[in-house]
Design a protein around this motif. Structure first.
Motif, PDB file in Angstrom:
ATOM      1  N   ARG A 251       0.832  -1.210   0.000  1.00 16.11           N
ATOM      2  CA  ARG A 251       0.000   0.000   0.000  1.00 16.11           C
ATOM      3  C   ARG A 251       0.864   1.257   0.000  1.00 16.11           C
ATOM      4  O   ARG A 251       0.571   2.224  -0.713  1.00 16.11           O
ATOM      5  CB  ARG A 251      -0.927  -0.018   1.217  1.00 16.11           C
ATOM      6  N   GLU A 254       2.372   1.754  -3.466  1.00 15.69           N
ATOM      7  CA  GLU A 254       1.401   2.168  -4.480  1.00 15.69           C
ATOM      8  C   GLU A 254       0.915   3.593  -4.266  1.00 15.69           C
ATOM      9  O   GLU A 254       0.736   4.354  -5.218  1.00 15.69           O
ATOM     10  CB  GLU A 254       0.216   1.205  -4.479  1.00 15.69           C
ATOM     11  N   GLN A 255       0.683   3.975  -3.008  1.00 13.91           N
ATOM     12  CA  GLN A 255       0.117   5.278  -2.713  1.00 13.91           C
ATOM     13  C   GLN A 255       1.157   6.332  -2.375  1.00 13.91           C
ATOM     14  O   GLN A 255       0.854   7.518  -2.328  1.00 13.91           O
ATOM     15  CB  GLN A 255      -0.885   5.155  -1.560  1.00 13.91           C
ATOM     16  N   ARG A 256       2.386   5.873  -2.126  1.00 17.02           N
ATOM     17  CA  ARG A 256       3.468   6.768  -1.724  1.00 17.02           C
ATOM     18  C   ARG A 256       3.094   7.573  -0.479  1.00 17.02           C
ATOM     19  O   ARG A 256       3.447   8.742  -0.339  1.00 17.02           O
ATOM     20  CB  ARG A 256       3.850   7.710  -2.874  1.00 17.02           C
ATOM     21  N   GLU A 257       2.379   6.917   0.400  1.00 17.57           N
ATOM     22  CA  GLU A 257       2.003   7.489   1.681  1.00 17.57           C
ATOM     23  C   GLU A 257       2.238   6.450   2.768  1.00 17.57           C
ATOM     24  O   GLU A 257       2.016   5.257   2.547  1.00 17.57           O
ATOM     25  CB  GLU A 257       0.532   7.920   1.706  1.00 17.57           C
ATOM     26  N   LYS A 259       1.562   5.522   6.953  1.00 17.11           N
ATOM     27  CA  LYS A 259       0.741   5.828   8.121  1.00 17.11           C
ATOM     28  C   LYS A 259       1.404   5.189   9.343  1.00 17.11           C
ATOM     29  O   LYS A 259       1.592   3.975   9.403  1.00 17.11           O
ATOM     30  CB  LYS A 259      -0.675   5.282   7.933  1.00 17.11           C
ATOM     31  N   ARG A 268       3.222  11.847   3.382  1.00  8.03           N
ATOM     32  CA  ARG A 268       3.838  11.592   2.088  1.00  8.03           C
ATOM     33  C   ARG A 268       5.184  10.901   2.263  1.00  8.03           C
ATOM     34  O   ARG A 268       5.933  11.190   3.214  1.00  8.03           O
ATOM     35  CB  ARG A 268       4.054  12.907   1.327  1.00  8.03           C
TER      36      ARG A 268
END
Length: 439
Positions: A251, A254-257, A259, A268
């Motif tokens: 994840r 793919e999202q370049r984030e 958490k 980011r």
């Protein structure tokens, strides 16, 4: 100007000014039987990946063929067939093999598909680097020049790279060189070893956590992704990443984030990913130990660091380099004699470049007699009967297990002393203990 490689019967080096190319014959493929179509084709090589996976150069639509079943390699001797840990074996001219040279017209069974192989008169030209160094990596052999050529092209990009290779071959040096030659060179280079951190701590160490996320989380803490912001994150031994964390890593990629654990707010992640493994991730995918989608996300560009036994032309260059380092540090005044160099060139080096470096240091510290003792030990090992049906990888693993077990026994289980005795790092000893279940 063309020139044959030393002892070469199949390949030619082409020098044109500062550029260097390898002229190599194409591989002729004739599918004789199996569930797929009967085809006759030529593939360029000098390496062709064979398997049922769509990423292979020769895709066989056959349920008995592994995703990455085998690799066909054209080298200075001829056409070599190398099994890639397939489920249903690779049979060359009626004999199950792990690595062997094919004869003209040899028949190979990959699972339930039978293929006839040959080297053709058609040629392909493969670009080689004209340099003998890339970052801290050294090599004048064709194998290393091919690797340098790929690294030189991919380094300036932000492309994700998967580095494959045996322990001690230099995967971390490849990762460092990719970072140093990239536009992110001024940013951080963060190493995250998936094999050296307890599985319960990996998520927090990788992604970070907020205060109160779990017992002991007394303050907010950034993880490896945030620490590598603006630079490169090297995920070493990525095959050791627990299965339950693989979707979370996917994840992020793919999202370049990213958490943090216990946080609802994503951050980011401006990071280039470089991963490395000494395992066959394609085999792990087939066995269900590694997610297929994560594998493809990591293997945008795959490079393999050749083991030292496949690049013996580099031994003199590496020995001279390691010797100079010792001289510059004031650790030796001894010289490398031709006899010592000959003994180095006569060994297989299962521990690869790391083992060679340690052997040079030992010889310069203790004298050439230390290398004679080491060579004698190798001779003693050769006097024992060896079951040649056992793979080289298994033989190396058996030796490693026995060596680390003895080192731990001699040092009373002291990992630091065992690492010093082995001329390796604490990380290697920890990894060996885990791999071989020694405790």
């Amino acid at each position: 100007m063309d020139s044959a490689l030393p002892g070469n019967r199949t390949q030619t080096l082409i020098r044109d000014g500062s550029s260097l190319k390898l002229r190599s014959p194409k591989i002729g493929i004739e599918v004789l039987s199996g569930p797929g179509e009967r085809t006759v084709t030529e593939l360029p090589g000098p390496e062709v990946r064979v398997g049922s996976d769509k990423s292979c150069d020769l895709v066989l639509v056959d349920p008995t063929v592994s995703r990455h079943h085998a690799t066909l390699v054209v080298d200075e001797i001829g056409l070599r067939v190398v099994d890639s840990g397939s489920t249903n074996a690779t049979i060359l001219d009626g004999t199950r093999i792990l690595s062997a040279y094919a004869k003209p017209g040899s028949v190979v069974d990959f699972g339930g598909t039978r293929i006839r192989l040959r080297l053709t008169t058609s040629l392909v030209e493969v670009p080689l680097s004209s340099k003998t160094q890339f970052g801290a990596l050294l090599g004048q052999s064709v194998a290393m020049r091919r690797l340098f050529s790929v690294l030189e092209r991919v380094a300036p990009t932000d492309t994700t790279v998967l580095i494959e290779g045996e322990t001690g071959a230099g995967k971390e040096l490849v990762a460092e060189a990719l970072h140093d030659e990239s536009k992110r060179a001024e940013g951080p280079f963060v190493i995250f070893d998936c094999s050296a951190i307890a599985s319960s701590l990996i998520e927090s160490e990788l992604f970070g956590h907020v205060r109160g996320a779990f017992t002991g989380a007394t303050s907010d803490r950034a993880g490896a992704f945030e620490n590598a912001d603006g630079g490169s994150l090297f995920l070493d031994e990525i095959g050791e990443l627990p299965v339950d964390l693989q979707p979370k890593l996917l994840r992020v990629l793919e999202q370049r984030e990213v958490k943090r654990v216990g946080d609802a707010k994503p951050r980011r992640a401006n990071v280039r990913i470089i991963a490395a493994t000494n395992r066959s991730l394609s085999a792990d995918v087939e066995a269900g130990r590694f997610r297929e989608d994560l594998y493809y996300r990591l293997a945008v560009v795959r490079v393999t660091v050749p083991p030292l036994r496949q690049r013996m032309d580099d031994v003199p260059l590496l020995v001279a380099h390691f010797h100079k380092q010792l001289v510059d540090r004031g650790q030796t005044t001894r010289q490398v004699t031709q006899g010592l160099l000959n003994s180095f060139e006569a060994q297989a080096w299962p521990g690869n470049v790391r083992e060679l470096r340690n052997a040079v240091e030992m010889a310069m510290s203790l004298g050439e007699e230390s290398q004679s003792v080491a060579s004698g030990a190798h001779e003693t090992q050769r006097s024992f009967p060896i079951e040649m049906k056992v793979s080289l990888k298994s033989a190396i693993e058996n030796f490693e297990r026995a060596y680390v077990t003895e080192a731990l026994k001699v040092t009373g289980g002291n990992i630091s002393k065992a690492a010093e005795m082995a001329g390796s790092s604490r990380k290697y000893i920890y990894h060996a203990i885990k791999r071989f279940n020694l405790r």
